[in-house]
Scaffold this motif. Sequence first.
Motif, mmCIF file in Angstrom:
data_model
loop_
_atom_site.group_PDB
_atom_site.id
_atom_site.type_symbol
_atom_site.label_atom_id
_atom_site.label_comp_id
_atom_site.label_asym_id
_atom_site.label_seq_id
_atom_site.Cartn_x
_atom_site.Cartn_y
_atom_site.Cartn_z
ATOM 1 N N THR A 146 42.048 30.203 61.661
ATOM 2 C CA THR A 146 43.482 30.253 61.956
ATOM 3 C C THR A 146 44.226 31.105 60.930
ATOM 4 O O THR A 146 45.097 31.919 61.275
ATOM 5 N N MET A 147 43.870 30.964 59.656
ATOM 6 C CA MET A 147 44.527 31.751 58.604
ATOM 7 C C MET A 147 44.127 33.217 58.647
ATOM 8 O O MET A 147 44.891 34.085 58.209
ATOM 9 N N THR A 148 42.946 33.513 59.164
ATOM 10 C CA THR A 148 42.545 34.911 59.322
ATOM 11 C C THR A 148 43.499 35.621 60.281
ATOM 12 O O THR A 148 43.932 36.756 60.036
ATOM 13 N N PHE B 28 46.600 34.517 60.994
ATOM 14 C CA PHE B 28 47.945 34.452 60.406
ATOM 15 C C PHE B 28 48.159 35.547 59.360
ATOM 16 O O PHE B 28 49.296 35.999 59.141
ATOM 17 N N ALA B 29 47.082 35.986 58.691
ATOM 18 C CA ALA B 29 47.208 36.978 57.619
ATOM 19 C C ALA B 29 47.536 38.372 58.128
ATOM 20 O O ALA B 29 47.970 39.232 57.359
ATOM 21 N N MET C 282 40.002 35.559 54.164
ATOM 22 C CA MET C 282 40.160 34.334 54.953
ATOM 23 C C MET C 282 38.949 34.092 55.865
ATOM 24 O O MET C 282 38.518 32.953 56.071
ATOM 25 N N LYS D 263 54.923 33.436 53.929
ATOM 26 C CA LYS D 263 53.591 33.848 54.396
ATOM 27 C C LYS D 263 52.525 33.528 53.353
ATOM 28 O O LYS D 263 51.480 32.955 53.675
ATOM 29 N N LEU E 161 40.351 25.883 60.316
ATOM 30 C CA LEU E 161 41.550 26.239 59.560
ATOM 31 C C LEU E 161 41.432 27.648 58.969
ATOM 32 O O LEU E 161 42.403 28.410 58.950
ATOM 33 N N VAL F 41 46.895 26.252 53.185
ATOM 34 C CA VAL F 41 45.790 25.916 54.086
ATOM 35 C C VAL F 41 44.437 26.216 53.455
ATOM 36 O O VAL F 41 43.493 25.418 53.562
ATOM 37 N N THR F 42 44.330 27.354 52.784
ATOM 38 C CA THR F 42 43.045 27.660 52.129
ATOM 39 C C THR F 42 42.752 26.661 51.012
ATOM 40 O O THR F 42 41.592 26.294 50.791
ATOM 41 N N VAL G 161 51.971 29.612 53.042
ATOM 42 C CA VAL G 161 51.194 29.019 54.132
ATOM 43 C C VAL G 161 49.710 29.342 53.959
ATOM 44 O O VAL G 161 48.837 28.465 54.097
ATOM 45 N N LEU G 162 49.409 30.596 53.649
ATOM 46 C CA LEU G 162 48.017 30.995 53.432
ATOM 47 C C LEU G 162 47.395 30.199 52.284
ATOM 48 O O LEU G 162 46.273 29.700 52.393
#
Length: 392
Positions: A378-380, A382-383, A282, A214, A375, A221-222, A217-218
């Motif tokens: 999307t991560m917001t 995913f978090a 994010m 986790k 992107l 992408v960031t 991935v964060l």
Amino acid sequence: MSGAMSWPFLRLYLLVLLYFSANAILNVIIPLQGESLGASNTTIGLIIGAYLFTTMFFRPWAGQIIQKHGPIKVLRVILIVNGFALILYTITGLGGYLVARMLQGVSTAFFSMALQIGIIDALPEKDRSQGISLYSLFSYIPGIIGPILALGIWQGGMDYFTVVMIAIAITTGVFGYSAKMENGKDQPVSDNNEQGVSMFKAFSQLVKNPFLFKCSVLMLVTSIVFGAITTFIPLYAMQLKNGNAGIYLMLQACTVVFARFTLRKRVPSDGKWHSSFIMGAMLLLAIAAQCVSVSITGGAFFFYAGAILMGIAQAIIYPTLTTYLTFVLPKVNRNVLLGLFIAMADLGVSLGGVIMGPIADFSSYSFMYMICAILGVTMTIFAYDRRKIFVG
């Protein structure tokens, strides 16, 4: 002062400042020099990205080698390699820049791992987040004056560039040779055959370990967004009516430094996953990228607002995820797994230039930064995680 603000640690932070000062200048000089020589955004992205792509590749081995030989021995050797790379920039063209970026990447892999492992091992758990935040803070301080200095060098002539690179190489080497670190207090002592999982098995932990997966991935992408900003802002700003790349990068770096210092005690250091805190960071990243994207029509206000928001996001995301992992990763191979995580950050910054360069070539910088904003959104999502506590 004590803990993360004691004099031995302040010396290490000053070494970090000296080491990363060259890159703050190179991040502006290389795109400008590349464009003047007729290089495409794709080529510029590859040269910029070669630095952290190489760093990403060597980080996992750096953690293992440092644990075996100790951070000080490794540090002294790697500063010589870094000095050679900086001098190489002054005597070559774009082809030589690529080689120099790769040499810099190797030295940075070992340098940053040595410093961060030394800081993590020497500080008590309650001070870890402060130590990591201050390390990151001092790595960004050169970004305050570096871009402005780079633009001055570019306008004044590349002879000044030679003088500055050689001065940084010598100063960093002399200061770094006298650095001292405490031995790790909580690292298990073992030989290579008993030292946790093998390197190849460690790579599999990127997928098998849910905490590492986790966070990686964060961070990946960031970091793509961070890399796209760093690589192409010097060229994008030239298309804006009142945009200045030096001011943007300086403002972003100032925000990172200010936020890292003022928020260092608010970065979670309890081993818990704070969904709302990370999701907020994010979301800031996404808004920042969108502000940069719309500045082509909205003007300088959105451009510089994006710099401030991007700086806050950078100040929060890396130390939060790194500190969390120091609690949940198994101690027996923590250094190697932390190296893999940080490698994802390096890979992301590298991909920010390599992937986003072709997008900018085929569309525009504005469209490319809009992709970065998507992107971030999307991560917001995913978090988010319903679990409040991860136990390692």
